[in-house]
Design a protein around this motif. Structure first.
Motif, PDB file in Angstrom:
ATOM      1  N   LYS A  79      60.774  37.685  44.673  1.00  0.00           N
ATOM      2  CA  LYS A  79      61.954  37.145  43.988  1.00  0.00           C
ATOM      3  C   LYS A  79      61.774  37.112  42.476  1.00  0.00           C
ATOM      4  N   ARG A  80      60.527  37.040  42.057  1.00  0.00           N
ATOM      5  CA  ARG A  80      60.215  37.055  40.627  1.00  0.00           C
ATOM      6  C   ARG A  80      58.783  37.552  40.464  1.00  0.00           C
ATOM      7  N   ALA A  81      58.472  37.912  39.244  1.00  0.00           N
ATOM      8  CA  ALA A  81      57.107  38.346  38.942  1.00  0.00           C
ATOM      9  C   ALA A  81      56.187  37.128  38.933  1.00  0.00           C
ATOM     10  N   PRO A  82      54.941  37.307  39.318  1.00  0.00           N
ATOM     11  CA  PRO A  82      54.007  36.187  39.216  1.00  0.00           C
ATOM     12  C   PRO A  82      53.782  35.835  37.747  1.00  0.00           C
ATOM     13  N   ALA A  83      53.586  34.560  37.467  1.00  0.00           N
ATOM     14  CA  ALA A  83      53.319  34.117  36.099  1.00  0.00           C
ATOM     15  C   ALA A  83      51.984  34.687  35.626  1.00  0.00           C
ATOM     16  N   HIS A  84      51.863  34.851  34.311  1.00  0.00           N
ATOM     17  CA  HIS A  84      50.613  35.406  33.796  1.00  0.00           C
ATOM     18  C   HIS A  84      49.419  34.524  34.138  1.00  0.00           C
ATOM     19  N   THR A  85      49.648  33.214  34.267  1.00  0.00           N
ATOM     20  CA  THR A  85      48.561  32.315  34.649  1.00  0.00           C
ATOM     21  C   THR A  85      48.134  32.548  36.094  1.00  0.00           C
ATOM     22  N   ALA A  86      49.099  32.852  36.967  1.00  0.00           N
ATOM     23  CA  ALA A  86      48.776  33.168  38.363  1.00  0.00           C
ATOM     24  C   ALA A  86      48.019  34.490  38.449  1.00  0.00           C
ATOM     25  N   ILE A  87      48.460  35.467  37.660  1.00  0.00           N
ATOM     26  CA  ILE A  87      47.773  36.766  37.642  1.00  0.00           C
ATOM     27  C   ILE A  87      46.332  36.571  37.175  1.00  0.00           C
ATOM     28  N   ARG A  88      46.140  35.782  36.122  1.00  0.00           N
ATOM     29  CA  ARG A  88      44.792  35.512  35.611  1.00  0.00           C
ATOM     30  C   ARG A  88      43.949  34.823  36.683  1.00  0.00           C
ATOM     31  N   TYR A  89      44.499  33.810  37.324  1.00  0.00           N
ATOM     32  CA  TYR A  89      43.782  33.065  38.360  1.00  0.00           C
ATOM     33  C   TYR A  89      43.345  34.003  39.497  1.00  0.00           C
ATOM     34  N   ILE A  90      44.254  34.855  39.931  1.00  0.00           N
ATOM     35  CA  ILE A  90      43.968  35.767  41.040  1.00  0.00           C
ATOM     36  C   ILE A  90      42.909  36.780  40.644  1.00  0.00           C
ATOM     37  N   LEU A  91      43.094  37.440  39.502  1.00  0.00           N
ATOM     38  CA  LEU A  91      42.157  38.496  39.094  1.00  0.00           C
ATOM     39  C   LEU A  91      40.782  37.937  38.750  1.00  0.00           C
ATOM     40  N   GLN A  92      40.736  36.791  38.100  1.00  0.00           N
ATOM     41  CA  GLN A  92      39.438  36.215  37.751  1.00  0.00           C
ATOM     42  C   GLN A  92      38.727  35.641  38.967  1.00  0.00           C
ATOM     43  N   GLY A  93      39.447  35.368  40.034  1.00  0.00           N
ATOM     44  CA  GLY A  93      38.842  34.841  41.247  1.00  0.00           C
ATOM     45  C   GLY A  93      38.227  35.901  42.141  1.00  0.00           C
ATOM     46  N   LEU A  94      38.453  37.174  41.827  1.00  0.00           N
ATOM     47  CA  LEU A  94      37.916  38.250  42.656  1.00  0.00           C
ATOM     48  C   LEU A  94      36.422  38.423  42.412  1.00  0.00           C
ATOM     49  N   ASP A  95      35.727  38.877  43.430  1.00  0.00           N
ATOM     50  CA  ASP A  95      34.300  39.164  43.314  1.00  0.00           C
ATOM     51  C   ASP A  95      34.130  40.490  42.565  1.00  0.00           C
ATOM     52  N   PRO A  96      33.555  40.468  41.362  1.00  0.00           N
ATOM     53  CA  PRO A  96      33.447  41.697  40.564  1.00  0.00           C
ATOM     54  C   PRO A  96      32.683  42.814  41.266  1.00  0.00           C
ATOM     55  N   GLN A  97      31.622  42.467  42.009  1.00  0.00           N
ATOM     56  CA  GLN A  97      30.854  43.501  42.709  1.00  0.00           C
ATOM     57  C   GLN A  97      31.687  44.153  43.810  1.00  0.00           C
ATOM     58  N   ALA A  98      32.480  43.358  44.515  1.00  0.00           N
ATOM     59  CA  ALA A  98      33.325  43.915  45.580  1.00  0.00           C
ATOM     60  C   ALA A  98      34.386  44.835  44.990  1.00  0.00           C
ATOM     61  N   VAL A  99      34.975  44.420  43.874  1.00  0.00           N
ATOM     62  CA  VAL A  99      35.996  45.252  43.216  1.00  0.00           C
ATOM     63  C   VAL A  99      35.368  46.561  42.749  1.00  0.00           C
ATOM     64  N   GLU A 100      34.212  46.467  42.100  1.00  0.00           N
ATOM     65  CA  GLU A 100      33.548  47.679  41.609  1.00  0.00           C
ATOM     66  C   GLU A 100      33.179  48.608  42.757  1.00  0.00           C
ATOM     67  N   GLN A 101      32.676  48.049  43.833  1.00  0.00           N
ATOM     68  CA  GLN A 101      32.286  48.858  44.988  1.00  0.00           C
ATOM     69  C   GLN A 101      33.485  49.621  45.564  1.00  0.00           C
ATOM     70  N   VAL A 102      34.614  48.946  45.683  1.00  0.00           N
ATOM     71  CA  VAL A 102      35.819  49.583  46.228  1.00  0.00           C
ATOM     72  C   VAL A 102      36.302  50.684  45.295  1.00  0.00           C
ATOM     73  N   PHE A 103      36.323  50.417  43.987  1.00  0.00           N
ATOM     74  CA  PHE A 103      36.779  51.436  43.038  1.00  0.00           C
ATOM     75  C   PHE A 103      35.810  52.619  42.985  1.00  0.00           C
ATOM     76  N   ARG A 104      34.518  52.362  43.116  1.00  0.00           N
ATOM     77  CA  ARG A 104      33.549  53.469  43.139  1.00  0.00           C
ATOM     78  C   ARG A 104      33.753  54.349  44.373  1.00  0.00           C
ATOM     79  N   ARG A 105      33.984  53.726  45.530  1.00  0.00           N
ATOM     80  CA  ARG A 105      34.254  54.510  46.746  1.00  0.00           C
ATOM     81  C   ARG A 105      35.514  55.343  46.579  1.00  0.00           C
ATOM     82  N   HIS A 106      36.543  54.742  45.988  1.00  0.00           N
ATOM     83  CA  HIS A 106      37.788  55.480  45.771  1.00  0.00           C
ATOM     84  C   HIS A 106      37.559  56.642  44.806  1.00  0.00           C
ATOM     85  N   ALA A 107      36.803  56.409  43.734  1.00  0.00           N
ATOM     86  CA  ALA A 107      36.510  57.475  42.774  1.00  0.00           C
ATOM     87  C   ALA A 107      35.708  58.594  43.432  1.00  0.00           C
ATOM     88  N   ALA A 108      34.766  58.235  44.286  1.00  0.00           N
ATOM     89  CA  ALA A 108      33.982  59.244  45.000  1.00  0.00           C
ATOM     90  C   ALA A 108      34.870  60.073  45.919  1.00  0.00           C
TER      91      ALA A 108
END
Length: 141
Positions: A79-108
């Motif tokens: 219904k609306r875009a998420p607030a920038h504070t919600a986006i920050r909360y979500i992205l900063q809450g992610l596990d950096p190693q898990a994100v990097e691992q997924v992006f590396r697999r996709h790049a491979a």
């Protein structure tokens, strides 16, 4: 024309594999806090950064401006875009190693496709190093 492909649907289907990869990233939010599905938020964040966004506010603006088209293209009902504070909360809450691992697999996987002779689009790592909020996105390859 009856036999012609719907180019918008063809373009959106090209994101299916990437969304499946993004779906592998663990979402640390509780079930009640998952108003916006993580794979789509990540995809829209990537699209915002690739189109020049460099902050959480610019990601919010990208989603707000394109929300109706994104809803239609991906079958969402935001219904609306998420607030920038919600986006920050979500992205900063992610596990950096898990994100990097997924992006590396996709790049491979993209590298494997490119070696097989299929055409692929590559984004220079300078785009990946843009600052988003106070954090930097490091290139996966």
């Amino acid at each position: 024309y009856a036999g012609q492909p719907n180019y918008e649907q063809v373009a959106m289907r090209s994101f299916d594999q990437f969304l499946a990869v993004l779906n592998e990233i663990p979402d640390p939010r509780r079930a009640e806090g998952k108003l916006y599905k993580l794979p789509y938020l990540l995809l829209f964040s990537v699209l915002a950064v690739v189109t020049g966004g460099n902050s959480f506010r610019s990601i919010e603006t990208f989603i707000r401006v394109h929300r109706r088209r994104l809803n239609a293209a991906f079958g969402l009902h935001w219904k609306r875009a998420p607030a920038h504070t919600a986006i920050r909360y979500i992205l900063q809450g992610l596990d950096p190693q898990a994100v990097e691992q997924v992006f590396r697999r996709h790049a491979a996987a993209l590298h494997h496709i490119a070696r097989a002779g299929t055409q692929a689009i590559a984004v220079h790592d300078a785009v990946c190093q843009r600052q988003v909020g106070r954090r930097y996105i490091r290139p996966a390859v």
